[in-house]
Each structure stands twice: as structure tokens, then as C-alpha cells.
Design an enzyme around this catalytic site. Structure first.
Site, PDB file in Angstrom:
ATOM      1  N   GLU A  36       0.842  -1.201   0.000  1.00  0.00           N
ATOM      2  CA  GLU A  36       0.000   0.000   0.000  1.00  0.00           C
ATOM      3  C   GLU A  36       0.882   1.257   0.000  1.00  0.00           C
ATOM      4  O   GLU A  36       1.721   1.423   0.872  1.00  0.00           O
ATOM      5  CB  GLU A  36      -0.902  -0.016   1.238  1.00  0.00           C
ATOM      6  CG  GLU A  36      -1.633   1.284   1.527  1.00  0.00           C
ATOM      7  CD  GLU A  36      -2.492   1.787   0.369  1.00  0.00           C
ATOM      8  OE1 GLU A  36      -3.321   1.019  -0.146  1.00  0.00           O
ATOM      9  OE2 GLU A  36      -2.301   2.970  -0.032  1.00  0.00           O
ATOM     10  N   ASN A  58     -14.204   8.051   2.465  1.00  0.00           N
ATOM     11  CA  ASN A  58     -15.524   8.198   1.825  1.00  0.00           C
ATOM     12  C   ASN A  58     -16.647   8.372   2.834  1.00  0.00           C
ATOM     13  O   ASN A  58     -16.443   8.302   4.042  1.00  0.00           O
ATOM     14  CB  ASN A  58     -15.779   7.055   0.835  1.00  0.00           C
ATOM     15  CG  ASN A  58     -15.934   5.707   1.496  1.00  0.00           C
ATOM     16  OD1 ASN A  58     -16.398   5.601   2.618  1.00  0.00           O
ATOM     17  ND2 ASN A  58     -15.532   4.654   0.783  1.00  0.00           N
ATOM     18  N   GLU A 116     -27.432  12.305  -4.037  1.00  0.00           N
ATOM     19  CA  GLU A 116     -27.202  12.112  -2.611  1.00  0.00           C
ATOM     20  C   GLU A 116     -27.501  13.437  -1.900  1.00  0.00           C
ATOM     21  O   GLU A 116     -27.015  14.494  -2.323  1.00  0.00           O
ATOM     22  CB  GLU A 116     -25.738  11.706  -2.472  1.00  0.00           C
ATOM     23  CG  GLU A 116     -25.158  11.639  -1.119  1.00  0.00           C
ATOM     24  CD  GLU A 116     -23.641  11.340  -1.240  1.00  0.00           C
ATOM     25  OE1 GLU A 116     -22.873  11.984  -0.525  1.00  0.00           O
ATOM     26  OE2 GLU A 116     -23.244  10.482  -2.058  1.00  0.00           O
ATOM     27  N   HIS A 138     -15.700   9.141  -7.741  1.00  0.00           N
ATOM     28  CA  HIS A 138     -16.037   7.769  -8.118  1.00  0.00           C
ATOM     29  C   HIS A 138     -15.363   7.338  -9.421  1.00  0.00           C
ATOM     30  O   HIS A 138     -16.054   7.009 -10.387  1.00  0.00           O
ATOM     31  CB  HIS A 138     -17.549   7.622  -8.280  1.00  0.00           C
ATOM     32  CG  HIS A 138     -18.352   7.928  -7.049  1.00  0.00           C
ATOM     33  ND1 HIS A 138     -19.707   8.188  -7.080  1.00  0.00           N
ATOM     34  CD2 HIS A 138     -17.992   7.998  -5.746  1.00  0.00           C
ATOM     35  CE1 HIS A 138     -20.145   8.406  -5.851  1.00  0.00           C
ATOM     36  NE2 HIS A 138     -19.123   8.306  -5.016  1.00  0.00           N
ATOM     37  N   ASN A 162     -23.655   5.112  -5.701  1.00  0.00           N
ATOM     38  CA  ASN A 162     -22.282   5.106  -5.172  1.00  0.00           C
ATOM     39  C   ASN A 162     -21.666   3.720  -5.384  1.00  0.00           C
ATOM     40  O   ASN A 162     -22.355   2.715  -5.225  1.00  0.00           O
ATOM     41  CB  ASN A 162     -22.305   5.455  -3.692  1.00  0.00           C
ATOM     42  CG  ASN A 162     -23.203   6.648  -3.394  1.00  0.00           C
ATOM     43  OD1 ASN A 162     -24.388   6.614  -3.696  1.00  0.00           O
ATOM     44  ND2 ASN A 162     -22.653   7.681  -2.852  1.00  0.00           N
TER      45      ASN A 162
HETATM   46  P1  FAE Z   1      -9.365   2.133  -3.636  1.00  0.00           P
HETATM   47  O1  FAE Z   1     -10.298   2.030  -2.501  1.00  0.00           O
HETATM   48  O2  FAE Z   1      -9.092   3.465  -4.220  1.00  0.00           O
HETATM   49  O3  FAE Z   1      -7.992   1.468  -3.162  1.00  0.00           O
HETATM   50  C1  FAE Z   1      -6.830   1.491  -3.953  1.00  0.00           C
HETATM   51  C2  FAE Z   1      -5.625   1.543  -3.025  1.00  0.00           C
HETATM   52  O4  FAE Z   1      -4.440   1.290  -3.786  1.00  0.00           O
HETATM   53  C3  FAE Z   1      -5.411   2.898  -2.358  1.00  0.00           C
HETATM   54  O5  FAE Z   1      -5.270   2.707  -0.960  1.00  0.00           O
HETATM   55  C4  FAE Z   1      -4.125   3.419  -2.992  1.00  0.00           C
HETATM   56  O6  FAE Z   1      -3.359   4.232  -2.127  1.00  0.00           O
HETATM   57  C5  FAE Z   1      -3.404   2.152  -3.360  1.00  0.00           C
HETATM   58  N1  FAE Z   1      -2.452   2.292  -4.476  1.00  0.00           N
HETATM   59  C6  FAE Z   1      -2.622   2.965  -5.637  1.00  0.00           C
HETATM   60  N2  FAE Z   1      -1.542   2.828  -6.447  1.00  0.00           N
HETATM   61  C7  FAE Z   1      -0.651   2.035  -5.768  1.00  0.00           C
HETATM   62  C8  FAE Z   1       0.642   1.537  -6.067  1.00  0.00           C
HETATM   63  N3  FAE Z   1       1.238   1.795  -7.247  1.00  0.00           N
HETATM   64  N4  FAE Z   1       1.272   0.790  -5.132  1.00  0.00           N
HETATM   65  C9  FAE Z   1       0.660   0.516  -3.954  1.00  0.00           C
HETATM   66  N5  FAE Z   1      -0.570   0.966  -3.614  1.00  0.00           N
HETATM   67  C10 FAE Z   1      -1.226   1.708  -4.516  1.00  0.00           C
HETATM   68  O7  FAE Z   1      -9.824   1.198  -4.837  1.00  0.00           O
HETATM   69  N6  FAE Z   1     -18.203   5.262  -2.683  1.00  0.00           N
HETATM   70  C11 FAE Z   1     -19.365   4.773  -2.176  1.00  0.00           C
HETATM   71  O8  FAE Z   1     -19.813   3.706  -2.583  1.00  0.00           O
HETATM   72  N7  FAE Z   1     -20.032   5.454  -1.192  1.00  0.00           N
HETATM   73  C12 FAE Z   1     -19.601   6.658  -0.711  1.00  0.00           C
HETATM   74  O9  FAE Z   1     -20.221   7.251   0.189  1.00  0.00           O
HETATM   75  C13 FAE Z   1     -18.400   7.209  -1.268  1.00  0.00           C
HETATM   76  N8  FAE Z   1     -17.940   8.427  -0.869  1.00  0.00           N
HETATM   77  C14 FAE Z   1     -16.730   8.874  -1.346  1.00  0.00           C
HETATM   78  C15 FAE Z   1     -16.214  10.068  -0.867  1.00  0.00           C
HETATM   79  C16 FAE Z   1     -14.944  10.488  -1.245  1.00  0.00           C
HETATM   80  C17 FAE Z   1     -14.401  11.795  -0.746  1.00  0.00           C
HETATM   81  C18 FAE Z   1     -14.172   9.678  -2.125  1.00  0.00           C
HETATM   82  C19 FAE Z   1     -12.783  10.095  -2.544  1.00  0.00           C
HETATM   83  C20 FAE Z   1     -14.684   8.494  -2.611  1.00  0.00           C
HETATM   84  C21 FAE Z   1     -15.958   8.082  -2.239  1.00  0.00           C
HETATM   85  N9  FAE Z   1     -16.494   6.880  -2.703  1.00  0.00           N
HETATM   86  C22 FAE Z   1     -17.696   6.434  -2.229  1.00  0.00           C
HETATM   87  C23 FAE Z   1     -15.776   6.062  -3.716  1.00  0.00           C
HETATM   88  C24 FAE Z   1     -15.124   4.807  -3.122  1.00  0.00           C
HETATM   89  O10 FAE Z   1     -14.353   5.145  -2.005  1.00  0.00           O
HETATM   90  C25 FAE Z   1     -14.260   4.159  -4.222  1.00  0.00           C
HETATM   91  O11 FAE Z   1     -15.122   3.801  -5.285  1.00  0.00           O
HETATM   92  C26 FAE Z   1     -13.549   2.900  -3.729  1.00  0.00           C
HETATM   93  O12 FAE Z   1     -12.688   3.205  -2.661  1.00  0.00           O
HETATM   94  C27 FAE Z   1     -12.743   2.252  -4.853  1.00  0.00           C
HETATM   95  O13 FAE Z   1     -12.313   0.990  -4.411  1.00  0.00           O
HETATM   96  P2  FAE Z   1     -11.099   0.251  -5.098  1.00  0.00           P
HETATM   97  O14 FAE Z   1     -10.905  -1.055  -4.414  1.00  0.00           O
HETATM   98  O15 FAE Z   1     -11.290   0.265  -6.565  1.00  0.00           O
END
Ligand code: FAE
Length: 539
Positions: free
Chosen positions: A77, A155, A395, A480, A518
Site C-alpha cells: 500500500e 468516503n 445524494e 467515483h 455510489n
Molecule cells: P481504492 O479504494 O481506491 O484502493 C486502492 C488503493 O491502492 C489505495 O489505498 C491506494 O493508495 C493504493 N495504491 C494505488 N496505487 C498504488 C501503487 N502503485 N502501489 C501501492 N498501492 C497503490 O480502490 N463510494 C461509495 O460507494 N459510497 C460513498 O459514500 C463514497 N464516498 C466517497 C467520498 C470520497 C471523498 C471519495 C474520494 C470516494 C468516495 N467513494 C464512495 C468512492 C469509493 O471510495 C471508491 O469507489 C472505492 O474506494 C474504490 O475501491 P477500489 O478497491 O477500486
């Protein structure tokens, strides 16, 4: 500020990491022998059976299910562990007082809502590996979580299962019956999703803003829906009663939540660590994956300090590698590795099909007889559904400023059809995204099907002071990101990168740009589906 004079608790020691894991993850993480976990950050030259890049939803599901199947997993990570309090006793900072912990390697905040009453509200901060990344591409800023738990750290926790009727357009190659009978229920259970108690909702000060949202939606004939969230609702009721430390009711959102939110650290990752088969290396960033001469894959990893500098470069080997770096992280890695010859046989779909889930924000100015409340829970619990008629699901979002604003604030998810592509820019050595700001216009038009009607009915207007000087729409960003390594196109129908046996994609990159709501429940459910097949067939 150098990395040596950070506020206390900001660095990560191995001891702090393990001690913190106990306090944050609870007893489940402590009772087991923790063979893999005891190994600590990955060592140069190590060989692991499975390496997972990223610790968000897709990565956490993969790690848990593989570990339960008896496979040792190492998760890498790039962000911090977020298990150690700073000098103020808190792990995360507050939305109202962003400090060094707020942003990933920025010297000035970049708040999604960056103006108030027409004045800019961003402020200078020390550069640090903070929890929220506002990643700029030429036409859009993509917000992402950085740290162990990925997006779950930052999030709003809204855990929404799309309507079944919409599913064929979300993931056309996936059987809806298996998702709705098996994998959505499994994901929701694993995440701990639950809906606010409607009676409490009707009586508590902290959801006055949502009740105003409901009244206005219903008076214009729009369905108002309660939306599940992973926040601990009992804890929130105790916050309101004043018996526990306030978190959602103290404006904690966006830069992390110190108490009630069940982020992945408390759910999937806690369970994964409790198996004793899952180790995590925070502040480690994967930069390359390429076939190893001896079989499996050679993975190159930069170890970072809290200033973002590389302090060591490690080369390890893994029999299998799961790309779970998020839509942007996974897409950037795959596009670069294909273009630079590390994984030249990846197919031409890699990098394509990226969408912003149609995100667009706006505020409405209410009349003085419709206050939205000085106390607002930072955790949203409801939405306005106009998807089938107008292509928008809005939302009802908080504006937890601590003062009465008379504003209603909304994050709309729309059926914006535009899709962008990631491509390798050899001149700059970076991956570009082809998204253009003007591509948000369909999203604005769809959101207007809700808010033009409400404004006409209520005799109200849009706020023009939240995203600039006289600017109505927050159309410069997405929360998203989805797509870039689309299921059944860049991969097979289970996330396998078929040109390279043992390489998989298992995160939001698989979803072709939109989930109608979401996205994280769909990301989690799809990961549950895919990993079950991969364990049964490939391992
Ligand atoms: P993610 O959760 O982004 O995890 C990827 C991880 O990989 C991260 O921890 C990175 O730091 C890590 N990473 C990236 N590149 C590298 C690398 N080269 N080497 C090592 N580590 C790395 O991916 N979604 C909802 O359904 N409900 C909500 O209420 C909601 N609110 C949100 C509010 C905000 C402010 C934000 C930013 C997002 C929100 N989301 C919400 C979106 C949701 O958090 C997002 O869709 C998911 O987190 C994506 O999941 P993944 O597993 O694709």
C-alpha cells in the site's frame, strides 16, 4: 518541515503499526499467531505466493478470501497505515481544520467545495503523505483515499446496491442473478451496511438538512430513499446523546473518521489479518510488474517516507499478482507497463472505458424558514432517485460547516455517457487521461432534471458561491473513478489478464464507468464473485 520534525506519532514504526493494529482493528486482529503478519514490511528479495497491490475494497476482498483458502498474501500500500494518533490524540484531522494529515503530498489543500460565500477556503499545509489524494488530470480532479483501507478511509460510507433493473447496463457480462442472490448480500454483510432508524432520523437535529431535502424532493414528486451506510448508527445516536466522543457529528469526513465509520480496517482487513496469513506493507508503492525468468512475476516496489521520497527500492517475486490499486492506480500501472515493454502483451482494451460515475455537485439556497441546521451529521443517509426518468440519483449531502447556511447540498450520480482513455505520454513519462471538462455537460443536464424542478416549486435558486465566484456546478471533479481495465474486455470475465497467467485486476478498474449509485458495494460484490471463481479454478 522535514520528515524528522513531524508532529509526534506521524511516522510509522513497526511497533506502532502492530500496536495500532490492535487498537484500531480490535481483538480479532490480536488473537491469532499472525505468521505472515509477523513478517513485517516486505523485504528486498522476498518471494511471496500472492502480492496484492493496494488495500481498498478489491484488494481487501482478495486478501481475505485467499487467506481463508490457506494462501499467504502480502498487501502493498502506497499510503500510510493510519493506526497511530498525532499529538492531538487523533489519527485523522477534521474537515474544518485540515492539517498535514489531510492531503497526499500537497502544500495547499484542494477542497472539493473550495469556496464559501464566494471566498476561497483552501489553505497552506505541510507536505505529507496525507489521506486524501486530489489527483489532477488535464480535465478533471480525481479524489481518492491513500492508506491502508483505500477509499474506505475518506468516503461517506454510503453502501448502495444498484436497482436490479439497472444492472445489465452496469456490468453487461455478469449474471444479475448470481450478484443479487449471492455476491451483493455477501458484500453488504462483510461491509456492515445498515440504514438509519427512520424514527430517529425524524427526531434528531443532525439530520434536519436531510429532512429538508426529503420535503423538497417529495413536494416536487421525486422518490426520496434512505440509503444504507457503513457508519455505526448506534454510535451516532450516542454522539447525539453526548455520551461518546463526536465523530460524524463533529464534521469528520473526507480526511478520515476517528470513531463510528466501519472502514475496511475494521471489517474485511481486520478479518484478513486475523487469519494470520495477511501482511501489509504501508508506504510502499509498486512501480513495476514483469514476468520473472524463474516463473511468476518480478515486482519492483519503492519504499516511501512521509515526505513522499523514495528511501529504498525493493525487488520481490510473486507467483500471482492482484492489481487492486483503484481505477486510476491500476489503469496507470497497466498502461505504463504495456507501453514501456514490461507487460507488452496486455491487450488494447487496457486504459479504455474510464468514467466518472457521472458525478456533479450543486447547492440550493433555501428560504429563511427552511434552515438546514448548524449541526449536520457528516454521514449522508438519503438520496433522491430520478434515474429512470432523468438519469440522476442525487445524494442529499451534508455541509457540516458548524453554522447555519440555509443551503441544501447534493452530490449527483448521473448517467453521463462520456468515457475517457488513459494513455502513455513518453515525453513526460506520465499517464494522461483524455477526459475534458466540457464532458460534464450531460451530467449537469441530468442533475437539472431534479433541481430545476425543485427550485421552481420552492421558489428557490442555485447557490453560486460554493465552487468559485458565481459558479453553480461542481463539475471539475469525481469521487467515483471507474474503469480503465474493463471486465470481459481488458480482462476475461473474472478479472484475469489472460496474456499473463497469474495476473489479475480486482478493483474499480473493472467497472465500465458507471454504477448508477455510489460504487463501493458493487466493487466489493464483483471482487467477491471473481475471487471465488479464481480460488476454485486457478489455485
Ligand atoms: P481504492 O479504494 O481506491 O484502493 C486502492 C488503493 O491502492 C489505495 O489505498 C491506494 O493508495 C493504493 N495504491 C494505488 N496505487 C498504488 C501503487 N502503485 N502501489 C501501492 N498501492 C497503490 O480502490 N463510494 C461509495 O460507494 N459510497 C460513498 O459514500 C463514497 N464516498 C466517497 C467520498 C470520497 C471523498 C471519495 C474520494 C470516494 C468516495 N467513494 C464512495 C468512492 C469509493 O471510495 C471508491 O469507489 C472505492 O474506494 C474504490 O475501491 P477500489 O478497491 O477500486
Amino acid at each position: 518541515m522535514s520528515s524528522s520534525d513531524r508532529p509526534s506519532g506521524s511516522g510509522i514504526s513497526r511497533r506502532g503499526f502492530l500496536a495500532g493494529a490492535g487498537s484500531v482493528l480490535g481483538a480479532a486482529a490480536l488473537g491469532e499467531p499472525a505468521t505472515a503478519a509477523a513478517a513485517g514490511p516486505i523485504a528486498n528479495g522476498a518471494h511471496v505466493p500472492v502480492l496484492v497491490i493496494g488495500t481498498g475494497y478489491g484488494g481487501s476482498v482478495a486478501a481475505l478470501r485467499l487467506a481463508q483458502a490457506g494462501v499467504d498474501v502480502h498487501m502493498v500500500e502506497m499510503g500510510m497505515a493510519w493506526d497511530t494518533p498525532g499529538s492531538d490524540g487523533k489519527i485523522f484531522c477534521n474537515t474544518r481544520e485540515p492539517d498535514y494529515r489531510s492531503y497526499w503530498l500537497r502544500t495547499r489543500t484542494k477542497a472539493p467545495l473550495n469556496y464559501f460565500l464566494g471566498f476561497p477556503i483552501d489553505r497552506d499545509i505541510p507536505r505529507y503523505t496525507g489521506v486524501l489524494d486530489a489527483e489532477d488530470f488535464s480535465g478533471i480532479t480525481v479524489y481518492q483515499g491513500r492508506g491502508v483501507g483505500g477509499g474506505s478511509l475518506v468516503n461517506g460510507g454510503m453502501a448502495v446496491t444498484p436497482k436490479r433493473a439497472n444492472f445489465p447496463s452496469i456490468l453487461p457480462s455478469v449474471n444479475p442473478a448470481e450478484m443479487y442472490d449471492t455476491y451483493y448480500p455477501r458484500a453488504n454483510a462483510g461491509l456492515g451496511a445498515a440504514t438509519v432508524d427512520p424514527a430517529w432520523f425524524d427526531s434528531t437535529d443532525c439530520y434536519q438538512y436531510a429532512r429538508v431535502g426529503r420535503k423538497h424532493a417529495q413536494r416536487s414528486g421525486f422518490p426520496f430513499v434512505f440509503v444504507p451506510d457503513v457508519y455505526d448508527w448506534t454510535y451516532m445516536q450516542q454522539e447525539a446523546a453526548g455520551t461518546v466522543t463526536k465523530s460524524a457529528l463533529a464534521g469528520e469526513i473526507l480526511y478520515g473518521n476517528n470513531h463510528g465509520k466501519k472502514s475496511l480496517q475494521k471489517t474485511y482487513l481486520a478479518q484478513a489479518r486475523a487469519t494470520g496469513r495477511v501482511a501489509v506493507s504501508p508506504l510502499h508503492k509498486v512501480t513495476s510488474v514483469t514476468p520473472a525468468a524463474s516463473g511468476g512475476y518480478t515486482v519492483v516496489i519503492d519504499q516511501l517516507n512521509t515526505n513522499g521520497d523514495t528511501t529504498a527500492t525493493k525487488t520481490v517475486t510473486a507467483d500471482r499478482v492482484f492489481f487492486a490499486a483503484g481505477s486510476v492506480g491500476t489503469s496507470k500501472l497497466l498502461v505504463r507497463l504495456k507501453a514501456t515493454g514490461a507487460l507488452p502483451n496486455l491487450n488494447d482494451e487496457v486504459g479504455k472505458g474510464w468514467g466518472d460515475n457521472g458525478n456533479v455537485m450543486c447547492g440550493r439556497a433555501n428560504h429563511l424558514w427552511d434552515p438546514t441546521g448548524a449541526l449536520q451529521s457528516a454521514i449522508p443517509c438519503s438520496g433522491i432517485d430520478n434515474w429512470s426518468a432523468g438519469g440522476a440519483f442525487a445524494e442529499v449531502a451534508p455541509l457540516p460547516t458548524g453554522i447555519e447556511t440555509y443551503a441544501s447540498f447534493y452530490l449527483s450520480i448521473t448517467n453521463n455517457p462520456n468515457r475517457a482513455r488513459f494513455s502513455w505520454n513518453a515525453a513526460t513519462g506520465t499517464v494522461d487521461l483524455s477526459w475534458q471538462t466540457s464532458w460534464k455537460q450531460p451530467a449537469i443536464d441530468m442533475a437539472k432534471t431534479i433541481f430545476d424542478k425543485i427550485n421552481a416549486k420552492e421558489g428557490t435558486i442555485y447557490r453560486t458561491d460554493l465552487f468559485g465566484v458565481y459558479k453553480i456546478w461542481g463539475d471539475h471533479l469525481t469521487y467515483h473513478p471507474l474503469g480503465g481495465a474493463v471486465l470481459n474486455k481488458a480482462t476475461d470475465n473474472y478479472g484475469r489478464l489472460t496474456a499473463y497467467p497469474g495476473l489479475y485486476v480486482i478493483d474499480g478498474a473493472l467497472i465500465p464507468g458507471n454504477t448508477s449509485v455510489n460504487p463501493f458495494v458493487t466493487i466489493t460484490a464483483l471482487a467477491e464473485r471473481n475471487i471465488e471463481r479464481i480460488i476454485a479454478v486457478d489455485l
